[in-house]
Design an enzyme around this catalytic site. Structure first.
Site, PDB file in Angstrom:
ATOM      1  N   TYR A  31       0.827  -1.197   0.000  1.00 55.03           N
ATOM      2  CA  TYR A  31       0.000   0.000   0.000  1.00 55.03           C
ATOM      3  C   TYR A  31       0.863   1.248   0.000  1.00 55.03           C
ATOM      4  CZ  TYR A  31       1.056   0.942   4.916  1.00 55.03           C
ATOM      5  OH  TYR A  31       1.707   1.242   6.093  1.00 55.03           O
ATOM      6  N   ARG A  50       7.518   3.899  -5.209  1.00 57.82           N
ATOM      7  CA  ARG A  50       7.759   2.927  -4.129  1.00 57.82           C
ATOM      8  C   ARG A  50       6.685   1.853  -4.114  1.00 57.82           C
ATOM      9  NH1 ARG A  50       8.226   5.086   1.954  1.00 57.82           N
ATOM     10  NH2 ARG A  50       5.987   5.328   1.628  1.00 57.82           N
ATOM     11  N   ARG A  98      -8.347 -19.964  -0.572  1.00 57.90           N
ATOM     12  CA  ARG A  98      -7.284 -19.787   0.407  1.00 57.90           C
ATOM     13  C   ARG A  98      -6.268 -20.926   0.346  1.00 57.90           C
ATOM     14  NH1 ARG A  98      -5.276 -20.513   5.457  1.00 57.90           N
ATOM     15  NH2 ARG A  98      -4.685 -18.614   6.602  1.00 57.90           N
ATOM     16  N   HIS A 100      -1.658 -21.155   0.811  1.00 59.46           N
ATOM     17  CA  HIS A 100      -0.477 -20.330   1.053  1.00 59.46           C
ATOM     18  C   HIS A 100       0.301 -20.000  -0.215  1.00 59.46           C
ATOM     19  CE1 HIS A 100      -1.307 -21.171   5.248  1.00 59.46           C
ATOM     20  NE2 HIS A 100      -0.314 -20.375   5.607  1.00 59.46           N
ATOM     21  N   LYS A 145       6.634  -1.940   1.877  1.00 60.13           N
ATOM     22  CA  LYS A 145       5.464  -1.321   2.520  1.00 60.13           C
ATOM     23  C   LYS A 145       4.292  -2.297   2.406  1.00 60.13           C
ATOM     24  CE  LYS A 145       3.365   3.252   3.159  1.00 60.13           C
ATOM     25  NZ  LYS A 145       3.858   3.465   4.522  1.00 60.13           N
ATOM     26  N   GLU A 177      13.229   2.360  13.754  1.00 62.13           N
ATOM     27  CA  GLU A 177      12.272   3.340  13.239  1.00 62.13           C
ATOM     28  C   GLU A 177      11.076   3.382  14.170  1.00 62.13           C
ATOM     29  OE1 GLU A 177      10.874   2.065   9.380  1.00 62.13           O
ATOM     30  OE2 GLU A 177      10.480   0.018  10.062  1.00 62.13           O
ATOM     31  N   LEU A 201      11.693   1.057   6.626  1.00 63.75           N
ATOM     32  CA  LEU A 201      11.112   1.548   5.385  1.00 63.75           C
ATOM     33  C   LEU A 201      11.766   2.884   5.053  1.00 63.75           C
ATOM     34  CD1 LEU A 201       8.783   1.116   3.264  1.00 63.75           C
ATOM     35  CD2 LEU A 201       7.476   2.735   4.649  1.00 63.75           C
TER      36      LEU A 201
END
Length: 295
Positions: A31, A50, A98, A100, A145, A177, A201
């Site tokens: 995101y 990014r 679903r 993996h 991110k 961070e 990040l």
């Protein structure tokens, strides 16, 4: 509010997200949050570049170019008449039963977006904030991110329950961070921050601060430092899209510097704020050029 989903602009009641979306099942996606000041996008190119990089790192092929993503964010801003706030864009691997392992490579990713109206945090920018150190037990690809933010959420909640505004991640004794920010310390006229590697990040506002520091002829050292060294800094601050440059006045209840926003931090804040009207004027000029001369 008008939302974006896979090429369409929809009312909220038209939004239909599947329970089999891998973002819901696994946090399998990335995101970005893009700031808007006075109706103009701020550092949108950097954020969207990014987003493309983060998607590539987890092997998602985005169905949009950088230019198309810019158009989507601009359209969201205009349709929602967003003045000051942010645009949230999310990309998941797609909808599949679903399991993996990745679904079929022909499965298209799901791209969504929406806007949030929120003012600049002027009171916190002026008064400063408190941070609480939290053991960093997240995965080791913090440079992505990703939607996998449970570690950040738990750290932020621990900080809030302690009366602080932000958490300060510490791994192996080293300050990394914030839970939703990058951090900087100033000592003897030198700006210190963690190097941009997989432990953090590489924030867009972080990059802006490094550019401003260069304009200020402020020496910058990108190196690891300990929690004790952080607490002994003359000034400390954290940065993010919405927090901008927020001074830190205490860490774990210990006073940083004089316990008030420092002079260099305030100077960087002023330089950051000075960009905003310049940005708006440039954006308005671009719009006039695109629309042609007024009749």
């Amino acid at each position: 509010m008008i939302f974006f989903k896979d090429g369409e602009y929809l009312q909220e009641e038209q939004m239909n997200l599947s329970i089999n979306d891998r973002g819901y099942a696994f946090g399998d996606g990335v995101y970005e949050v893009i700031k808007v000041y006075d109706g103009m996008l701020y550092t949108a190119n950097e954020h969207l570049e990014r987003l493309i990089e983060s998607a590539a790192k987890i092997k998602i092929s985005l169905p949009y170019t950088l230019e198309q993503l810019i158009e989507i964010t601009e359209e969201l801003q205009q349709k929602n008449e967003l003045s000051t706030g942010h645009i949230y864009l999310q990309v998941t691997r797609g909808v599949a039963p679903r399991a993996h392992q990745f679904p079929d490579q022909n499965m298209p990713p799901v791209v969504t977006g929406y806007t949030v109206e929120n003012p600049r945090p002027v009171e916190q920018l002026a008064a400063g904030a408190a941070m609480k150190s939290v053991e960093d037990m997240r995965w080791l690809r913090c440079d992505i991110k990703s939607l996998n933010l449970l570690g950040n959420v738990l750290a932020k909640q621990e900080a809030v329950e302690s009366g602080c505004q932000e958490a300060l991640f510490v791994r192996d004794g080293i300050v990394r961070e914030g839970s939703a920010s990058n951090v900087f310390g100033i000592k003897e006229g030198v700006l210190y921050t963690h190097p941009a590697n997989h432990f953090i990040l590489n924030g867009i506002t972080r990059r802006v601060v490094l550019r401003l520091a260069s304009e200020l002829s402020l020496p910058v050292v990108e190196k690891e430092f300990t929690l004790e060294e952080a607490c002994s800094m003359a000034e400390f601050f954290f940065t993010s899209t919405n927090a901008e440059i927020t001074p830190v006045v205490t860490i774990d209840g210990r006073t940083v510097g004089k316990g008030v926003p420092g002079m260099i931090t305030k100077q960087l804040q002023k330089m950051f704020e000075a960009q905003i009207p310049v940005l708006v004027a440039a954006g308005q000029a671009q719009e006039r050029d695109a629309n042609g001369p007024a009749s």
